[in-house]
Design a protein around this motif. Structure first.
Motif, PDB file in Angstrom:
ATOM      1  N   GLU A 180       0.735  -1.166  -0.058  1.00  0.00           N
ATOM      2  CA  GLU A 180      -0.076  -0.020   0.095  1.00  0.00           C
ATOM      3  C   GLU A 180       0.777   1.163   0.155  1.00  0.00           C
ATOM      4  O   GLU A 180       0.364   2.337  -0.228  1.00  0.00           O
ATOM      5  CB  GLU A 180      -0.942   0.001   1.197  1.00  0.00           C
ATOM      6  N   LEU A 181       2.097   1.097   0.261  1.00  0.00           N
ATOM      7  CA  LEU A 181       2.986   2.188   0.187  1.00  0.00           C
ATOM      8  C   LEU A 181       3.231   2.735  -1.160  1.00  0.00           C
ATOM      9  O   LEU A 181       3.698   1.952  -1.863  1.00  0.00           O
ATOM     10  CB  LEU A 181       4.284   2.044   0.929  1.00  0.00           C
ATOM     11  N   THR A 182       3.088   3.943  -1.515  1.00  0.00           N
ATOM     12  CA  THR A 182       3.353   4.538  -2.830  1.00  0.00           C
ATOM     13  C   THR A 182       4.639   5.416  -2.972  1.00  0.00           C
ATOM     14  O   THR A 182       4.846   5.711  -4.197  1.00  0.00           O
ATOM     15  CB  THR A 182       2.118   5.362  -3.438  1.00  0.00           C
ATOM     16  N   LYS A 183       5.125   5.871  -1.833  1.00  0.00           N
ATOM     17  CA  LYS A 183       6.187   6.793  -2.140  1.00  0.00           C
ATOM     18  C   LYS A 183       6.826   6.516  -0.577  1.00  0.00           C
ATOM     19  O   LYS A 183       6.092   6.888   0.447  1.00  0.00           O
ATOM     20  CB  LYS A 183       5.908   7.957  -2.495  1.00  0.00           C
ATOM     21  N   SER A 184       8.328   6.759  -0.475  1.00  0.00           N
ATOM     22  CA  SER A 184       8.967   6.922   0.898  1.00  0.00           C
ATOM     23  C   SER A 184       9.970   8.116   0.605  1.00  0.00           C
ATOM     24  O   SER A 184      10.724   8.140  -0.361  1.00  0.00           O
ATOM     25  CB  SER A 184       9.646   5.703   1.080  1.00  0.00           C
ATOM     26  N   TYR A 197       0.711   6.632   1.052  1.00  0.00           N
ATOM     27  CA  TYR A 197      -0.139   5.167   0.907  1.00  0.00           C
ATOM     28  C   TYR A 197      -1.465   5.537   0.216  1.00  0.00           C
ATOM     29  O   TYR A 197      -1.646   6.671   0.098  1.00  0.00           O
ATOM     30  CB  TYR A 197      -0.260   4.522   2.031  1.00  0.00           C
ATOM     31  N   SER A 198      -1.779   4.482  -0.343  1.00  0.00           N
ATOM     32  CA  SER A 198      -3.017   4.375  -0.998  1.00  0.00           C
ATOM     33  C   SER A 198      -3.787   3.084  -0.740  1.00  0.00           C
ATOM     34  O   SER A 198      -3.517   2.015  -0.932  1.00  0.00           O
ATOM     35  CB  SER A 198      -3.027   4.359  -2.584  1.00  0.00           C
ATOM     36  N   VAL A 199      -5.037   3.258   0.170  1.00  0.00           N
ATOM     37  CA  VAL A 199      -5.593   2.273   0.690  1.00  0.00           C
ATOM     38  C   VAL A 199      -6.974   2.180   0.297  1.00  0.00           C
ATOM     39  O   VAL A 199      -7.772   3.304   0.183  1.00  0.00           O
ATOM     40  CB  VAL A 199      -5.731   2.350   2.257  1.00  0.00           C
ATOM     41  N   GLY A 210      -3.061   9.103   1.830  1.00  0.00           N
ATOM     42  CA  GLY A 210      -2.700   9.888   2.948  1.00  0.00           C
ATOM     43  C   GLY A 210      -1.159   9.678   3.105  1.00  0.00           C
ATOM     44  O   GLY A 210      -0.414   9.249   2.077  1.00  0.00           O
ATOM     45  N   ARG A 211      -0.648   9.939   4.145  1.00  0.00           N
ATOM     46  CA  ARG A 211       0.759  10.012   4.517  1.00  0.00           C
ATOM     47  C   ARG A 211       0.831   9.674   6.098  1.00  0.00           C
ATOM     48  O   ARG A 211       0.069  10.081   6.782  1.00  0.00           O
ATOM     49  CB  ARG A 211       1.629  11.252   4.120  1.00  0.00           C
TER      50      ARG A 211
END
Length: 247
Positions: A180-184, A197-199, A210-211
Motif C-alpha cells: 500500500e506504500l506508494t512513496k517513501s 500510501y493508497s488504501v 494519505g501519509r
C-alpha cells in the motif's frame, strides 16, 4: 538514575494487530509529531512577551530590596518559561513494529495527572511564601497575584475542564501493508521518514490517499530506512528531501 531511552510499554487501550507474526524490527520513541518550525516561532514570540512582563514586574517592584526584586523576577520568568515549554514542545509516544505483513505502529498521549498534583502543591507553597513576604513588603502582594494567582487559575482550568483533558489524551493504532506504500521520503530536515500510501475504501471503488510519519533516533536511521527500502514494491519511489509535518 533516569533512563530516557527506556522502551515505552503499550497502554492497555492499544494492542498489536499482527502480534503473532515475527517482528523484523521494533522500537519506541517520544517525538514532536507536528511542525516544529511553527512551534519554535511561537515559543520565541511568547518568550519575548514573558520577558517584557518580567521587566514590567521588575519596574513595579522598585521599592523592595534589590535581592528580592531580582529573585522574584527570575522565579517568575523561569516558571512561565517552563509552562510555555510544556505547551510548545509536547511529545507524543510512538511504538513501531515491522513485520512481513507491513508497517504497524501505535501512538498515544495520556493526560499527565502528575502535573496537576505538582501544580497544586507548588501553587500552595508559593502562595504561603508570598503571603509571608507581603508582611515584610506590601509590594509582594502584586507578585502573589501574578505568580501563585495565575498558577491557581491554571490548575483549576486544567483540573475541571474535561475538554482540555480529552485534548491531552489520545490513542491511535495504524497499519499499512507494504504493497500500500506508494512513496517513501527520507527527511533531510528531521530524523524521520514520510510514507505516502493508497488504501482501498471498504465497500467502495475509491482509494484513501494519505501519509504517515515514521520517527526514530539517529542511531536507528540506517536500519529503519534500509528495512523500509527493502520491503517496498519494485518501482516505488524512495527519495530524500525536506518533509513538512502537517499535523
Amino acid at each position: 538514575m533516569l533512563n530516557f531511552d527506556k522502551a515505552l510499554d503499550l497502554p492497555p487501550q492499544l494492542q498489536w494487530k499482527y502480534a503473532n507474526e515475527p517482528e523484523l524490527m521494533t522500537w519506541s520513541i517520544r517525538a514532536r509529531n507536528y511542525n516544529t518550525f511553527v512551534a519554535n516561532l511561537m515559543f520565541s514570540f511568547m518568550t519575548t512577551v514573558i520577558l517584557g512582563a518580567t521587566l514590567i514586574m521588575y519596574s513595579v517592584y522598585e521599592g523592595m530590596s534589590q535581592s528580592w526584586r531580582i529573585s522574584s523576577c527570575i522565579f517568575f520568568f523561569s516558571l512561565m518559561l517552563l509552562v510555555l515549554l510544556s505547551v510548545t514542545h509536547q511529545r507524543m509516544n510512538f511504538a513501531y513494529r515491522f513485520t512481513q505483513s507491513g508497517v504497524e505502529y501505535c501512538e498515544w498521549k495520556d493526560f499527565p495527572k502528575w502535573a496537576l498534583t505538582f501544580l497544586k502543591w507548588f501553587t500552595g507553597m508559593m502562595a504561603i511564601i508570598f503571603i509571608y513576604l507581603t508582611t515584610i513588603d506590601p509590594t509582594f502582594l502584586i507578585g502573589a497575584l501574578i505568580g501563585p494567582g495565575a498558577m491557581g487559575l491554571m490548575y483549576l482550568s486544567m483540573a475541571n475542564s474535561k475538554t482540555y483533558q480529552r485534548m491531552q489524551t489520545e490513542y491511535h493504532h495504524h497499519f499499512l501493508h507494504w504493497k500500500e506504500l506508494t512513496k517513501s521520503t527520507v527527511a533531510t530536515n528531521r530524523v524521520m521518514m514520510e510514507l505516502e500510501y493508497s488504501v482501498p475504501q471498504e465497500g467502495s471503488i475509491y482509494m484513501t490517499i494519505g501519509r504517515q510519519y515514521i520517527f526514530f533516533t539517529p542511531k536507528d536511521k540506517e536500519r529503519v530506512t534500509q528495512l523500509i527500502k527493502n520491503n517496498l514494491l519494485p518501482g516505488t519511489p524512495y527519495v530524500f528531501g525536506k518533509v513538512d509535518v502537517l499535523n
